[in-house]
Design a protein around this motif. Structure first.
Motif, PDB file in Angstrom:
ATOM      1  N   PRO B  65       0.813  -1.215   0.000  1.00  0.00           N
ATOM      2  CA  PRO B  65       0.000   0.000   0.000  1.00  0.00           C
ATOM      3  C   PRO B  65       0.853   1.275   0.000  1.00  0.00           C
ATOM      4  O   PRO B  65       1.873   1.354   0.684  1.00  0.00           O
ATOM      5  CB  PRO B  65      -0.820  -0.105   1.288  1.00  0.00           C
ATOM      6  CG  PRO B  65      -0.938  -1.568   1.517  1.00  0.00           C
ATOM      7  CD  PRO B  65       0.356  -2.158   1.026  1.00  0.00           C
ATOM      8  N   ASN B  66       0.416   2.244  -0.793  1.00  0.00           N
ATOM      9  CA  ASN B  66       1.040   3.577  -0.814  1.00  0.00           C
ATOM     10  C   ASN B  66       2.512   3.559  -1.230  1.00  0.00           C
ATOM     11  O   ASN B  66       3.295   4.386  -0.772  1.00  0.00           O
ATOM     12  CB  ASN B  66       0.859   4.272   0.545  1.00  0.00           C
ATOM     13  CG  ASN B  66      -0.604   4.417   0.906  1.00  0.00           C
ATOM     14  OD1 ASN B  66      -1.395   4.913   0.114  1.00  0.00           O
ATOM     15  ND2 ASN B  66      -0.985   3.947   2.074  1.00  0.00           N
ATOM     16  N   TRP B  82       0.564   3.032  -6.249  1.00  0.00           N
ATOM     17  CA  TRP B  82      -0.473   2.187  -5.644  1.00  0.00           C
ATOM     18  C   TRP B  82      -1.633   3.062  -5.206  1.00  0.00           C
ATOM     19  O   TRP B  82      -1.450   4.011  -4.444  1.00  0.00           O
ATOM     20  CB  TRP B  82       0.113   1.455  -4.437  1.00  0.00           C
ATOM     21  CG  TRP B  82      -0.807   0.467  -3.773  1.00  0.00           C
ATOM     22  CD1 TRP B  82      -0.843  -0.886  -3.976  1.00  0.00           C
ATOM     23  CD2 TRP B  82      -1.807   0.733  -2.759  1.00  0.00           C
ATOM     24  NE1 TRP B  82      -1.797  -1.461  -3.168  1.00  0.00           N
ATOM     25  CE2 TRP B  82      -2.411  -0.496  -2.421  1.00  0.00           C
ATOM     26  CE3 TRP B  82      -2.253   1.893  -2.122  1.00  0.00           C
ATOM     27  CZ2 TRP B  82      -3.419  -0.603  -1.464  1.00  0.00           C
ATOM     28  CZ3 TRP B  82      -3.273   1.791  -1.178  1.00  0.00           C
ATOM     29  CH2 TRP B  82      -3.844   0.545  -0.860  1.00  0.00           C
ATOM     30  N   LEU B  83      -2.848   2.749  -5.694  1.00  0.00           N
ATOM     31  CA  LEU B  83      -4.025   3.489  -5.235  1.00  0.00           C
ATOM     32  C   LEU B  83      -4.947   2.612  -4.416  1.00  0.00           C
ATOM     33  O   LEU B  83      -5.765   3.103  -3.641  1.00  0.00           O
ATOM     34  CB  LEU B  83      -4.811   4.066  -6.421  1.00  0.00           C
ATOM     35  CG  LEU B  83      -4.127   5.086  -7.334  1.00  0.00           C
ATOM     36  CD1 LEU B  83      -5.129   5.620  -8.353  1.00  0.00           C
ATOM     37  CD2 LEU B  83      -3.531   6.238  -6.555  1.00  0.00           C
ATOM     38  N   GLY B  84      -4.862   1.309  -4.622  1.00  0.00           N
ATOM     39  CA  GLY B  84      -5.716   0.360  -3.920  1.00  0.00           C
ATOM     40  C   GLY B  84      -5.210  -1.031  -4.246  1.00  0.00           C
ATOM     41  O   GLY B  84      -4.356  -1.184  -5.120  1.00  0.00           O
ATOM     42  N   PRO B  85      -5.755  -2.068  -3.549  1.00  0.00           N
ATOM     43  CA  PRO B  85      -5.255  -3.429  -3.791  1.00  0.00           C
ATOM     44  C   PRO B  85      -5.464  -3.899  -5.231  1.00  0.00           C
ATOM     45  O   PRO B  85      -4.777  -4.813  -5.680  1.00  0.00           O
ATOM     46  CB  PRO B  85      -6.037  -4.289  -2.798  1.00  0.00           C
ATOM     47  CG  PRO B  85      -7.115  -3.430  -2.263  1.00  0.00           C
ATOM     48  CD  PRO B  85      -6.741  -2.003  -2.468  1.00  0.00           C
ATOM     49  N   GLU B  87      -5.978  -1.346  -7.818  1.00  0.00           N
ATOM     50  CA  GLU B  87      -6.057  -0.094  -8.567  1.00  0.00           C
ATOM     51  C   GLU B  87      -4.720   0.642  -8.508  1.00  0.00           C
ATOM     52  O   GLU B  87      -4.125   0.767  -7.433  1.00  0.00           O
ATOM     53  CB  GLU B  87      -7.172   0.778  -7.961  1.00  0.00           C
ATOM     54  CG  GLU B  87      -7.404   2.069  -8.713  1.00  0.00           C
ATOM     55  CD  GLU B  87      -8.588   2.859  -8.151  1.00  0.00           C
ATOM     56  OE1 GLU B  87      -9.178   2.435  -7.152  1.00  0.00           O
ATOM     57  OE2 GLU B  87      -8.888   3.906  -8.734  1.00  0.00           O
ATOM     58  N   GLN B 156      -2.857   8.730  -0.656  1.00  0.00           N
ATOM     59  CA  GLN B 156      -4.023   9.516  -1.030  1.00  0.00           C
ATOM     60  C   GLN B 156      -4.626  10.086   0.238  1.00  0.00           C
ATOM     61  O   GLN B 156      -4.834   9.358   1.205  1.00  0.00           O
ATOM     62  CB  GLN B 156      -5.062   8.645  -1.726  1.00  0.00           C
ATOM     63  CG  GLN B 156      -4.568   8.085  -3.029  1.00  0.00           C
ATOM     64  CD  GLN B 156      -5.531   7.046  -3.559  1.00  0.00           C
ATOM     65  OE1 GLN B 156      -6.452   7.374  -4.285  1.00  0.00           O
ATOM     66  NE2 GLN B 156      -5.329   5.798  -3.177  1.00  0.00           N
TER      67      GLN B 156
END
Ligand SMILES: [Zn+2]
Lengths: 99, 204
Positions: B65-66, B82-85, B87, B156
């Motif tokens: 993450p991140n 990384w925006l999401g698992p 995405e 984010q």
């Protein structure tokens, strides 16, 4: 302000999240078979728990994932955080589930 | 792909390049408009998907993450944030969207995945200098101290209550903020106000 630990991003301020109400409410298999009262019960009726409460949150200004939080509604203590699809830890009373 | 002659930065009307730059300031602001940005969705648990993206884009999908993968200097290729698992945001220099989208379209046909060109949706505001973290902290709830926000990391969050993707690109520090274009003017003006105290007033 609450600091809520997102299962992916870690602890973030409450302002980054949106609340999604009580968790683990299962949509009825066959809504057509329900009476109006049963359908209304599914749609609208929620436990107004004082104490440990399992609820949904979404990290709307972060990773935009939904997840579950067990929170004490009286003290705002966050007891547990777990992902969608995972079974809740503990017994739902705020304890660790041990007898 | 937007016709280049129609393309305008959301801050174009502010004529930022005509403004005087203070060399004594301990924070500087800059817009990096028109960056290639593509949102990629897909199942990172599937190795063939990860491998195909890596060979198409040139860097591995970040799964932490991140975190960010790709070159330190954007001119050397494509970065993945990384925006999401499931995405990610692919970032490349200006003008690469068409080529990158064509490559991804060829690659992704085999998978349950999506790539969307969102280059027009955000502009990038760079905030750098020794006082950059201190100035940003006025409107940011993330801990920007190097011990918790390392160079090369992304997150984010919000800046002055507007959504922002933070990417720390330099040790100095330098932060890149990806801001939705309808918020760009508001965030820029907020940043000018927040960083004002770090810009010495010219004498005389
Ligand atoms: Zn998150």
């Amino acid at each position: 302000m609450l600091s809520i630990p997102c299962p992916w991003c870690g602890p973030r301020d409450e302002t980054e999240y949106s609340y999604g109400g009580e968790a683990h409410i299962v949509r009825p298999e066959d809504p057509q078979a329900l009476s109006d009262r049963e359908w209304a019960d599914y749609l609208f009726m929620r436990a107004n728990t004082k104490g440990a409460h399992r609820e949904r949150w979404v990290h709307s200004h972060g990773c935009r994932r939904w997840f579950n939080v067990e929170r004490n509604t009286a003290t705002n203590e966050i007891i547990a955080v777990y992902k969608m699809g995972e079974s809740p830890p503990g017994d739902g009373t705020g304890g660790d589930g041990a007898p | 792909m937007v016709d280049p002659y129609l393309r305008q930065s959301p801050l174009a009307h502010m004529h930022l390049n005509t403004r005087p730059v203070s060399t004594d300031a301990t924070v500087w602001l800059r817009e990096e408009p028109f960056r290639t940005q593509i949102v990629l969705r897909g199942n990172a648990d599937k190795k063939p998907f990860r491998d195909s993206v890596e060979s198409a884009v040139g860097c591995a999908l970040p799964r932490e993450p991140n975190s960010v993968t790709g070159p330190t200097d954007l001119n050397d290729g494509t970065r993945i944030l990384w925006l999401g698992p499931d995405e990610w945001l692919l970032v490349a220099p200006v003008g690469n969207e068409q080529q990158l989208m064509e490559t991804l379209a060829d690659t992704l046909t085999k998978f349950h995945a999506a790539a969307v060109d969102v280059s027009e949706s955000r502009t990038v505001l760079s905030v750098g200098g020794p006082s950059a973290s201190e100035a940003l902290a006025k409107g940011c709830s993330l801990d920007l101290h190097p011990r918790s926000f390392a160079t090369g990391q992304c997150a984010q969050s919000e800046i002055a209550r507007a959504h922002a993707i933070y990417h720390k690109v330099g040790e100095d520090p330098v932060f890149e903020l990806y801001i939705h274009r309808s918020y760009a003017e508001y965030v820029w003006m907020w940043l000018e106000d927040a960083t004002g105290e770090y810009v010495p007033v010219a004498e005389g």
